[in-house]
Design an enzyme around this catalytic site. Structure first.
Site, PDB file in Angstrom:
ATOM      1  N   HIS A 186       0.783   4.947   1.344  1.00  0.00           N
ATOM      2  CA  HIS A 186       0.190   5.889   2.366  1.00  0.00           C
ATOM      3  C   HIS A 186       0.771   7.229   2.461  1.00  0.00           C
ATOM      4  CE1 HIS A 186      -2.083   6.777   5.936  1.00  0.00           C
ATOM      5  NE2 HIS A 186      -1.046   7.172   6.762  1.00  0.00           N
ATOM      6  N   SER A 224       4.823   6.558   2.377  1.00  0.00           N
ATOM      7  CA  SER A 224       5.261   5.296   2.606  1.00  0.00           C
ATOM      8  C   SER A 224       4.757   4.285   2.056  1.00  0.00           C
ATOM      9  CB  SER A 224       5.203   5.256   4.166  1.00  0.00           C
ATOM     10  OG  SER A 224       5.536   6.048   5.162  1.00  0.00           O
ATOM     11  N   ASN A 248       0.688  -1.253  -0.023  1.00  0.00           N
ATOM     12  CA  ASN A 248       0.005   0.076   0.019  1.00  0.00           C
ATOM     13  C   ASN A 248       0.868   1.260  -0.111  1.00  0.00           C
ATOM     14  OD1 ASN A 248      -2.420   1.564   0.287  1.00  0.00           O
ATOM     15  ND2 ASN A 248      -1.891   1.851   2.593  1.00  0.00           N
ATOM     16  N   ASP A 253      -2.398   0.287   8.546  1.00  0.00           N
ATOM     17  CA  ASP A 253      -1.382   1.103   8.146  1.00  0.00           C
ATOM     18  C   ASP A 253      -0.026   0.728   9.103  1.00  0.00           C
ATOM     19  OD1 ASP A 253      -2.494   2.387   6.226  1.00  0.00           O
ATOM     20  OD2 ASP A 253      -3.091   3.994   7.519  1.00  0.00           O
TER      21      ASP A 253
END
Length: 196
Positions: free
Chosen positions: A111, A138, A109, A147
């Site tokens: 972020h 990130s 992912n 996260d």
């Protein structure tokens, strides 16, 4: 060179998806984008992917009796594309533990903060409210905690006097588009892995 088959999950315009698609056009890039899945039929990124000849699908969670059934169907779509890796690119749904564990070590992912700072939403406004002098983005492995997965790559941007959430977001987005393709390439080449 065998390229990894990558599916991208989006909810909106898919600007990070577009960055991955562009990167994958390079002949030496170790991934190909084989499908784009959205939880919103109106997501602008679906048309972008279709224009590039990439398979697309949209699934509305509201049409399923449970999150588990929704996520099982997502996995069926991803596996129909023979996806090996899943990239979340602005996919605005919290994913269940079974789905996350199914793709453990194969799902990443992007972020918009320097994790572990500012998990969740409204990262730019929260950074400004805190008087942060440095902000950024990130790329991390997806784990069941929000996260919380190990970070693969980060990029910093300075917070400038007079910044608004919108101006800060725009500068961070430039870095997102730069590091997400880099992090995906690292995963595809086996340079990073999630120890589970």
């Amino acid at each position: 060179m065998s390229r990894k088959r990558v599916a991208v999950l989006i909810s909106g315009r898919g600007s990070n998806m577009s960055a991955l698609i562009e990167a994958a056009k390079a002949p030496d890039y170790p991934a190909e984008i084989v499908g784009v899945l959205s939880n919103k039929a109106a997501a602008g990124g679906l048309a972008v992917a279709q224009a590039e000849g990439i398979a697309t699908a949209s699934l509305a969670q509201s049409r399923f009796p449970s999150r588990e059934m929704f996520e099982d169907t997502m996995t069926q779509v991803l596996e129909s594309w023979e996806a090996e890796i899943v990239c979340l690119a602005g996919f605005m749904r919290i994913l269940g533990e079974d789905f996350v564990n199914h793709w453990a070590g194969r799902m990443i992912n992007i972020h918009p903060s320097l994790l572990p700072a500012y998990r969740g939403l409204d990262t730019h406004a929260r950074a400004l409210a805190d008087g942060a002098t440095v902000h950024g983005c990130s790329v991390h492995f997806v784990t069941p905690g929000l996260d919380e997965g190990p970070v693969i790559l980060q990029a910093q941007v300075p917070v400038l006097a007079g910044d608004t959430p919108e101006t800060l977001s725009a500068r961070v987005l430039v870095e997102e588009h730069r590091i997400y393709p880099q992090a995906l390439a690292m995963l595809c080449r086996g340079e990073v892995s999630l120890l589970v």
